[in-house]
Design an enzyme around this catalytic site. Structure first.
Site, PDB file in Angstrom:
ATOM      1  N   ILE A 157      34.769  49.321  30.870  1.00 33.74           N
ATOM      2  CA  ILE A 157      33.652  48.409  30.591  1.00 33.74           C
ATOM      3  C   ILE A 157      33.804  47.076  31.293  1.00 33.74           C
ATOM      4  CG2 ILE A 157      33.040  49.429  28.365  1.00 33.74           C
ATOM      5  CD1 ILE A 157      34.647  47.215  27.012  1.00 33.74           C
ATOM      6  N   GLY A 158      34.880  46.909  32.065  1.00 32.60           N
ATOM      7  CA  GLY A 158      35.049  45.658  32.776  1.00 32.60           C
ATOM      8  C   GLY A 158      36.118  45.751  33.834  1.00 32.60           C
TER       9      GLY A 158
ATOM     10  N   GLY B  92      38.445  43.017  36.410  1.00 28.53           N
ATOM     11  CA  GLY B  92      38.732  41.636  36.754  1.00 28.53           C
ATOM     12  C   GLY B  92      39.933  41.524  37.648  1.00 28.53           C
TER      13      GLY B  92
ATOM     14  N   MET C 139      42.936  40.651  36.932  1.00 30.96           N
ATOM     15  CA  MET C 139      44.196  41.095  36.346  1.00 30.96           C
ATOM     16  C   MET C 139      44.239  42.603  36.118  1.00 30.96           C
ATOM     17  SD  MET C 139      44.936  38.073  33.560  1.00 30.96           S
ATOM     18  CE  MET C 139      46.291  38.991  32.849  1.00 30.96           C
TER      19      MET C 139
ATOM     20  N   ASP D  15      40.058  27.038  29.154  1.00 26.25           N
ATOM     21  CA  ASP D  15      39.076  27.735  29.990  1.00 26.25           C
ATOM     22  C   ASP D  15      37.819  28.012  29.186  1.00 26.25           C
ATOM     23  OD1 ASP D  15      38.094  28.816  32.315  1.00 26.25           O
ATOM     24  OD2 ASP D  15      39.023  30.786  32.031  1.00 26.25           O
TER      25      ASP D  15
END
Length: 866
Positions: free
Chosen positions: A22-23, A25, A27, A137
């Site tokens: 679902i993602g 990135g 990392m 962040d």
């Protein structure tokens, strides 16, 4: 190399079955998985394997550690951290929803929804700060709005603990559009950096825009964030409520000292604004007006679209109105779960003073009327104390004032007064409670609210509870908690001592009376606070540490201090015991409880003053003075300035304090002390004489004795020192002054008195004891030991005039003339009057040219020769 995506039905840690990715990135990947053990969906952030894996692993481990410390409905929860040969994974709560940036673009939320999200984001942030964690962040992409319409903070990958620096924190990292100025410039960070980022997020939530520009030029944007002030006029013209304008302006202040000093305060303020909006709906359309920046921040800043691990595509439709947050009350978690009762909006804590009642009666015995008066006064004070947005002015500031109510408002720095009038006949009283505030020009008081009712006086506890509840009516505040009072007899004992202390000051019998109460009565917070005030007054007046021992035994253990009142009692005890580590440990506890910025500033100032951190005390009291310009805070700031050696500033503030409250003995006494320090003896004598007419404390007796000693009226001085020592037998300064006067009178018993002082101060490590000890040793001719004691003083308090004066005396008697001259010059440079060097033990300074000008009331070319 890069890890290949996990396939559907892959099982991790023998329990998490992968459903789909679902993602993706920098990392690694994020998966939706099924927890077969607990039968729930979870999100798994799985680390990719490549050259950067070591840094990413550290970040993932840090994120797991931080999330494990946080338990809050507005923060995504961690479930597990897995280390397997195939890779490391962070297992988290799965949140079905979309990030805040996406939601704002697609859903067109209402005003109330925007306000509630801001309140929930602030609540999650306050929880993190309470745990000592900076997010670093904070941005719309790291906030999820779930399908139920609630906001959750996520992505603590670059968070860090307060006060701890790592290699990761040395670089400027974060999302540049939502950085604070100090984050951009690479300075050290604290929670106020997160508050600036939250201010940027809040602006974005309200206007779908960035407050500092629409450019794609990152450097330009960073420069504007760092240097360009917020356009507050635009906010006001665009229809924001003034309370919200004020909050945004504070959050987005360039200097962190000008931002709110508590994230819990920000949370509470936003909660008030949200509740007010729900109640009035008057601001339903203010987010629809043209914003200062008209374009979507994402389109204009080219920010990355980083969906977090827990995200799914947003729902096709969503509710446009939310129910009141969790029903009648919200749950806000700080360190533990605390129920917060909502109240009509007040933008910040307001200072309020409760005045003693005015009385009239027919056929009521004087003793009974006195108890009724104490009951009404104490209950009104307790009632105001429980209203969460009121800062109660301490009782001693109010009772020490003798002017008009209008003048009282200025003297104590209050915004409002609570007054009461009581008329009694036999078994009942008519009680009127008033809430008063100054009008616009401050010329008169106006009635804000008033309530009159009749109460029976058969039971004082029942009378107290009625006053308590009616005070809350003045503020339209409902407290679901009931007041827990002692039984009738114990409550009467307490009220009588409450009255005695207010009228006559502290005495030992008051402590004995409170110690006679039943155990459960002693546990009542008002009893504990009264006991603390009496015990510390007696300790400071006598120097007898037995009062601290009794106080420690009376109060519950510091481990069980949970309420603000209990913590304040323990904090005061720790300060008096000079246990600075224990006292300092309560500061984050106060912040976690949401203690008002005013109380925090005053508390930090008192601790700094006690620790000898005088410049820090100046800074804290200066902040407190801005929040509450009272005689008391002018007095505290004066004392802090004086201890730094800034006599001019000290006099300016004590003069202001005296003009606000001319009858205050403490202020008058300190004016006398400054005059004594500068050698203005007649002025000092008048001030101390005035105070002694109603307050014969050991400190004032000592100071007036010093005036007479410097004026060479030795018999009068010795009489005052003797009385002082009868009140505080072991006081090192009193013993020293008495011995010095005896020596000046050429009485051989002075030696025995100096030896007694050495015996009393044996093993003491505080500055006052060491100063007295160094002087006594020098007078006895033990110069090596005297110099050693003086060196200890210099290490503890190197810059004060008192320290330089002790050095001049020790060096002069030891025959080290040059060192004595230098130390005397340092003392004089702090504003010390030349008359202090008129004693014969400074004879070695004659001819050194130090006293050529008229700098003191007894100054001549050589004061010591007089």
């Amino acid at each position: 190399m890069t890890t290949h995506p996990l396939h559907t039905d892959t099982v991790i840690a023998s329990r998490y079955r992968i459903e789909r990715i679902i993602g993706q990135g920098g990392m690694g990947q994020v998966y939706l998985a099924w927890d077969e053990q607990l039968e729930r969906r979870v999100a798994i952030k799985r680390l990719r394997e490549d050259g950067a894996n070591a840094d990413h692993l550290e970040r993932l481990q840090r994120e797991a550690k931080f999330l494990a410390k946080l338990n809050h409905p507005c923060i995504v929860q961690i479930y597990d951290f897995i280390e397997e040969p195939g890779g490391c994974s962070l297992v988290m709560e799965y949140v079905e929803g979309a990030n805040l940036a996406h939601t704002l673009r697609e859903a067109c939320p209402s005003t109330s929804e925007r306000l509630q999200w801001l309140h929930e984001i602030a609540a999650g942030l306050a929880c993190a700060h309470t745990a000592g964690i900076l997010h670093r962040d904070l941005k719309p992409e790291n906030i999820i709005i779930n399908r139920a319409g609630h906001a959750k903070l996520t992505d603590f990958g670059i968070a860090r603990e307060l006060g701890k620096e790592t290699e990761l924190t040395q670089a400027v990292i974060g999302s540049y559009a939502f950085m604070s100025p100090e984050q951009i410039t690479g300075e050290s960070l604290d929670f106020r950096s997160d508050l600036f980022s939250f201010g940027l997020v809040a602006y974005y939530v309200l206007f779908n825009a960035h407050p500092f520009g629409t450019t794609n030029n990152a450097l330009k944007l960073l420069q504007d964030i760092t240097h360009t002030p917020l356009n507050v006029i635009n906010l006001e013209e665009n229809g924001l409520p003034p309370e919200l304008v004020q909050l945004l302006a504070g959050l987005l202040a360039k200097q962190r000292e000008q931002r709110p000093q508590s994230s819990q305060f920000v949370c509470d303020t936003l909660n008030g604004i949200y509740q007010y909006d729900l109640t009035t709906r008057e601001s339903e359309n203010w987010t629809q007006v043209p914003a200062p920046v008209n374009n979507d921040v994402r389109a204009t800043l080219d920010l990355p679209e980083n969906y977090h691990a827990q995200l799914l595509p947003p729902p096709a439709s969503r509710r446009r109105k939310w129910p009141a947050l969790l029903g009648a009350a919200a749950v806000v978690i700080v360190a533990t779960v605390v129920a917060v009762v909502y109240f009509p909006f007040t933008p910040q804590a307001q200072a309020v003073a409760v005045l003693p009642p005015t009385l009239a009666a027919d056929n009521v015995p004087a003793g009974e009327l006195r108890t009724i008066s104490g009951t009404v006064y104490q209950a009104a004070t307790e009632g105001a104390l429980r209203v969460p947005y009121l800062d109660l002015i301490p009782r001693f500031e109010v009772e020490g004032f003798s002017g008009s109510p209008q003048d009282l408002l200025a003297a104590v720095g209050a915004r409002e007064l609570i007054t009461s009038s009581v008329y009694c006949e036999r078994a009942w009283c008519d009680i009127t409670l008033n809430r008063l505030a100054a009008n616009a020009d401050g010329a008169r008081l106006t009635m804000q609210a008033s309530v009159t009712y009749r109460a029976l006086t058969e039971h004082y506890g029942v009378l107290a509870e009625s006053v308590y509840q009616h005070v809350h009516q003045l503020y339209d505040y409902r407290d679901e908690r009931t007041i827990q009072l002692p039984d009738e007899q114990d409550y009467k004992v307490f009220v009588d001592q409450y009255q005695h202390y207010g009228e006559s000051g502290a005495n030992q019998n008051q402590l004995a009376q409170l110690e006679s109460l039943a155990g459960n009565s002693q546990e009542w917070s008002s009893v504990q606070t009264l006991y603390r005030e009496i015990a510390l007054d007696l300790y400071h007046d006598t120097g007898n540490s037995d009062y601290l021992t009794r106080l420690k035994q009376f109060l519950p253990s510091a481990r069980h201090a949970e309420t603000e009142g209990q913590m304040l009692n323990q904090f005061a005890l720790a300060r008096a015991q000079r246990d600075y580590d224990a006292a300092r440990a309560f500061i984050p506890e106060f912040e976690a409880l949401g203690t008002s910025p005013l109380k925090l500033a005053e508390t930090k100032g008192l601790l700094a003053l006690t620790e000898g951190e005088y410049q820090a005390a100046v800074d804290h009291f200066d902040n407190a003075l801005k929040l509450r310009p009272s005689a008391q805070n002018h007095f505290r700031l004066s004392m802090a300035h004086w201890l730094t050696g800034n006599v001019g500033a000290a006099w300016a503030h004590i003069d202001k304090a005296h003009s606000l409250n001319p009858g205050d003995h403490k202020t008058t006494s300190f004016r006398g002390l400054i005059a004594l320090w500068e050698g203005r003896l007649p002025e000092a004598r008048d001030a101390f004489d005035q105070v002694l007419q109603s307050e014969r404390t050991a400190i004032v007796l000592n100071n007036l004795g010093l005036v007479y000693m410097l004026e060479r009226q030795y018999s009068k001085a010795q009489s005052l020192f003797t009385e002082s020592l009868s009140r505080a037998p072991g006081d090192p300064q009193g013993l020293l002054n008495s011995a010095d006067t005896t020596l000046l009178m050429k009485d051989s018993s002075a030696r025995q008195q100096y030896l007694q002082l050495l015996e009393v101060t044996e093993g003491n490590t505080d500055v006052m004891s060491l100063r007295a000890r160094a002087q006594a040793l020098a007078q006895l001719g033990h110069f090596k030991a005297a110099l050693e004691a003086y060196q200890q003083v210099r290490e503890l308090d190197p810059n004060s005039g008192d320290t330089h004066y002790v050095g001049a005396l020790v060096y002069s008697l030891a025959g080290e003339h040059i060192s004595a001259q230098l130390a005397a010059q340092e003392a004089l440079s702090t504003g010390m009057g030349a008359v202090w060097f008129s004693m014969p033990w400074f004879a070695s300074l004659c001819g050194q040219g130090l006293f050529a000008s008229e700098t003191g009331s007894a100054a001549t070319g050589c004061p010591a020769a007089q």
